[in-house]
Design a protein around this motif. Structure first.
Motif, PDB file in Angstrom:
ATOM      1  N   MET A   1      21.251 -15.168  -9.801  1.00 40.24           N
ATOM      2  CA  MET A   1      21.572 -14.203  -8.739  1.00 40.24           C
ATOM      3  C   MET A   1      22.103 -12.885  -9.279  1.00 40.24           C
ATOM      4  O   MET A   1      21.940 -11.848  -8.657  1.00 40.24           O
ATOM      5  N   ASP A   2      22.754 -12.961 -10.446  1.00 37.19           N
ATOM      6  CA  ASP A   2      23.338 -11.743 -11.026  1.00 37.19           C
ATOM      7  C   ASP A   2      22.267 -10.724 -11.431  1.00 37.19           C
ATOM      8  O   ASP A   2      22.578  -9.561 -11.667  1.00 37.19           O
ATOM      9  N   GLU A   3      21.000 -11.128 -11.460  1.00 37.38           N
ATOM     10  CA  GLU A   3      19.898 -10.209 -11.776  1.00 37.38           C
ATOM     11  C   GLU A   3      19.460  -9.411 -10.542  1.00 37.38           C
ATOM     12  O   GLU A   3      18.642  -8.509 -10.650  1.00 37.38           O
ATOM     13  N   LEU A   4      19.991  -9.778  -9.378  1.00 33.52           N
ATOM     14  CA  LEU A   4      19.583  -9.154  -8.126  1.00 33.52           C
ATOM     15  C   LEU A   4      20.659  -8.211  -7.610  1.00 33.52           C
ATOM     16  O   LEU A   4      21.825  -8.347  -7.937  1.00 33.52           O
ATOM     17  N   ASP A   5      20.242  -7.263  -6.779  1.00 30.51           N
ATOM     18  CA  ASP A   5      21.120  -6.223  -6.251  1.00 30.51           C
ATOM     19  C   ASP A   5      21.255  -6.419  -4.736  1.00 30.51           C
ATOM     20  O   ASP A   5      20.255  -6.368  -4.014  1.00 30.51           O
ATOM     21  N   LYS A   6      22.483  -6.624  -4.268  1.00 32.71           N
ATOM     22  CA  LYS A   6      22.690  -6.883  -2.838  1.00 32.71           C
ATOM     23  C   LYS A   6      22.343  -5.689  -1.953  1.00 32.71           C
ATOM     24  O   LYS A   6      22.199  -5.841  -0.748  1.00 32.71           O
TER      25      LYS A   6
ATOM     26  N   LYS B   1       0.823  -1.210   0.000  1.00 34.70           N
ATOM     27  CA  LYS B   1       0.000   0.000   0.000  1.00 34.70           C
ATOM     28  C   LYS B   1       0.857   1.260   0.000  1.00 34.70           C
ATOM     29  O   LYS B   1       0.467   2.285  -0.550  1.00 34.70           O
ATOM     30  N   ASN B   2       2.014   1.197   0.648  1.00 30.78           N
ATOM     31  CA  ASN B   2       2.833   2.390   0.853  1.00 30.78           C
ATOM     32  C   ASN B   2       4.183   2.344   0.165  1.00 30.78           C
ATOM     33  O   ASN B   2       4.914   3.319   0.186  1.00 30.78           O
ATOM     34  N   ASP B   3       4.515   1.228  -0.419  1.00 29.87           N
ATOM     35  CA  ASP B   3       5.864   1.047  -0.931  1.00 29.87           C
ATOM     36  C   ASP B   3       5.815   0.143  -2.158  1.00 29.87           C
ATOM     37  O   ASP B   3       4.767  -0.390  -2.500  1.00 29.87           O
ATOM     38  N   GLU B   4       6.949  -0.034  -2.786  1.00 27.19           N
ATOM     39  CA  GLU B   4       7.070  -0.969  -3.903  1.00 27.19           C
ATOM     40  C   GLU B   4       8.165  -1.968  -3.555  1.00 27.19           C
ATOM     41  O   GLU B   4       9.286  -1.860  -4.030  1.00 27.19           O
ATOM     42  N   PRO B   5       7.846  -2.938  -2.686  1.00 24.41           N
ATOM     43  CA  PRO B   5       8.884  -3.896  -2.286  1.00 24.41           C
ATOM     44  C   PRO B   5       9.314  -4.770  -3.458  1.00 24.41           C
ATOM     45  O   PRO B   5       8.573  -4.941  -4.423  1.00 24.41           O
ATOM     46  N   ASN B   6      10.513  -5.308  -3.366  1.00 18.44           N
ATOM     47  CA  ASN B   6      11.049  -6.208  -4.381  1.00 18.44           C
ATOM     48  C   ASN B   6      10.607  -7.619  -4.022  1.00 18.44           C
ATOM     49  O   ASN B   6      11.078  -8.192  -3.048  1.00 18.44           O
TER      50      ASN B   6
ATOM     51  N   LYS C   1       8.828 -10.437  -9.458  1.00 20.46           N
ATOM     52  CA  LYS C   1       9.741 -10.996 -10.459  1.00 20.46           C
ATOM     53  C   LYS C   1       9.682 -12.511 -10.314  1.00 20.46           C
ATOM     54  O   LYS C   1       9.733 -13.037  -9.211  1.00 20.46           O
ATOM     55  N   HIS C   2       9.560 -13.223 -11.439  1.00 17.39           N
ATOM     56  CA  HIS C   2       9.476 -14.681 -11.402  1.00 17.39           C
ATOM     57  C   HIS C   2      10.853 -15.288 -11.636  1.00 17.39           C
ATOM     58  O   HIS C   2      11.433 -15.134 -12.703  1.00 17.39           O
ATOM     59  N   ILE C   3      11.374 -15.956 -10.606  1.00 13.53           N
ATOM     60  CA  ILE C   3      12.611 -16.728 -10.728  1.00 13.53           C
ATOM     61  C   ILE C   3      12.348 -18.066 -10.036  1.00 13.53           C
ATOM     62  O   ILE C   3      12.335 -18.137  -8.810  1.00 13.53           O
ATOM     63  N   PRO C   4      12.092 -19.139 -10.797  1.00  9.20           N
ATOM     64  CA  PRO C   4      11.830 -20.434 -10.170  1.00  9.20           C
ATOM     65  C   PRO C   4      12.969 -20.838  -9.226  1.00  9.20           C
ATOM     66  O   PRO C   4      14.136 -20.502  -9.476  1.00  9.20           O
ATOM     67  N   LEU C   5      12.631 -21.540  -8.162  1.00  6.24           N
ATOM     68  CA  LEU C   5      13.625 -21.944  -7.172  1.00  6.24           C
ATOM     69  C   LEU C   5      14.851 -22.591  -7.809  1.00  6.24           C
ATOM     70  O   LEU C   5      15.982 -22.271  -7.449  1.00  6.24           O
ATOM     71  N   GLY C   6      14.638 -23.469  -8.775  1.00 11.54           N
ATOM     72  CA  GLY C   6      15.754 -24.155  -9.428  1.00 11.54           C
ATOM     73  C   GLY C   6      16.686 -23.239 -10.208  1.00 11.54           C
ATOM     74  O   GLY C   6      17.789 -23.639 -10.571  1.00 11.54           O
ATOM     75  N   SER C   7      16.259 -22.009 -10.459  1.00 13.76           N
ATOM     76  CA  SER C   7      17.075 -21.051 -11.215  1.00 13.76           C
ATOM     77  C   SER C   7      17.700 -19.974 -10.341  1.00 13.76           C
ATOM     78  O   SER C   7      18.444 -19.137 -10.845  1.00 13.76           O
ATOM     79  N   ILE C   8      17.404 -19.985  -9.046  1.00 10.78           N
ATOM     80  CA  ILE C   8      17.876 -18.910  -8.156  1.00 10.78           C
ATOM     81  C   ILE C   8      19.391 -18.736  -8.227  1.00 10.78           C
ATOM     82  O   ILE C   8      19.881 -17.626  -8.411  1.00 10.78           O
TER      83      ILE C   8
ATOM     84  N   GLN D   1      24.580 -15.889   0.332  1.00  7.54           N
ATOM     85  CA  GLN D   1      25.393 -15.168  -0.661  1.00  7.54           C
ATOM     86  C   GLN D   1      25.443 -13.671  -0.364  1.00  7.54           C
ATOM     87  O   GLN D   1      25.906 -12.889  -1.183  1.00  7.54           O
ATOM     88  N   GLY D   2      24.911 -13.263   0.777  1.00  7.51           N
ATOM     89  CA  GLY D   2      25.006 -11.861   1.185  1.00  7.51           C
ATOM     90  C   GLY D   2      23.826 -10.983   0.808  1.00  7.51           C
ATOM     91  O   GLY D   2      23.894  -9.762   0.943  1.00  7.51           O
ATOM     92  N   PHE D   3      22.729 -11.584   0.346  1.00  8.42           N
ATOM     93  CA  PHE D   3      21.545 -10.804  -0.002  1.00  8.42           C
ATOM     94  C   PHE D   3      20.673 -10.592   1.228  1.00  8.42           C
ATOM     95  O   PHE D   3      20.670 -11.411   2.149  1.00  8.42           O
TER      96      PHE D   3
END
Length: 97
Positions: free
Chosen positions: A49-54, A14-19, A38-45, A78-80
């Motif tokens: 990972m390079d699509e994500l920002d730590k 309601k108040n934010d745009e969480p990832n 964002k759709h990333i199936p568990l087997g592809s996590i 992995q530090g996320f």
């Protein structure tokens, strides 16, 4: 690992745009997912990972909370910064697309 209920995630929306990352399989996501997730199936996590920002925090979602918990552990190791949505889409009462 941090956790939020489905109601807490709905309040955040309601108040934010969480990832939000949905780790369900393609056929499950086809039935509906949280808007802007964002759709990333568990087997592809690990391979995507390079699509994500730590520097960002991610809310992990699956059908009931189990797979998203595993995905959160993988990313956390992995530090996320991650949060598991407990109850998953089975408990979700918010909007879906």
């Amino acid at each position: 690992m941090k956790e939020l209920s489905t109601k807490e995630v709905q309040e955040l929306l309601k108040n934010d745009e969480p990832n939000i990352i949905d780790v369900r399989e393609d056929d499950e996501v086809a039935a509906g997912m949280i808007p802007d997730a964002k759709h990333i199936p568990l087997g592809s996590i690990e391979s995507r990972m390079d699509e994500l920002d730590k520097s960002k925090e991610y809310i992990m979602v699956c059908r009931s909370g189990g797979r998203s918990g595993r995905a959160a552990q993988i990313l956390e190791n992995q530090g996320f910064k991650v949060i598991n949505m407990t109850g998953g889409m089975m408990a979700w009462e918010g909007e879906v697309k």
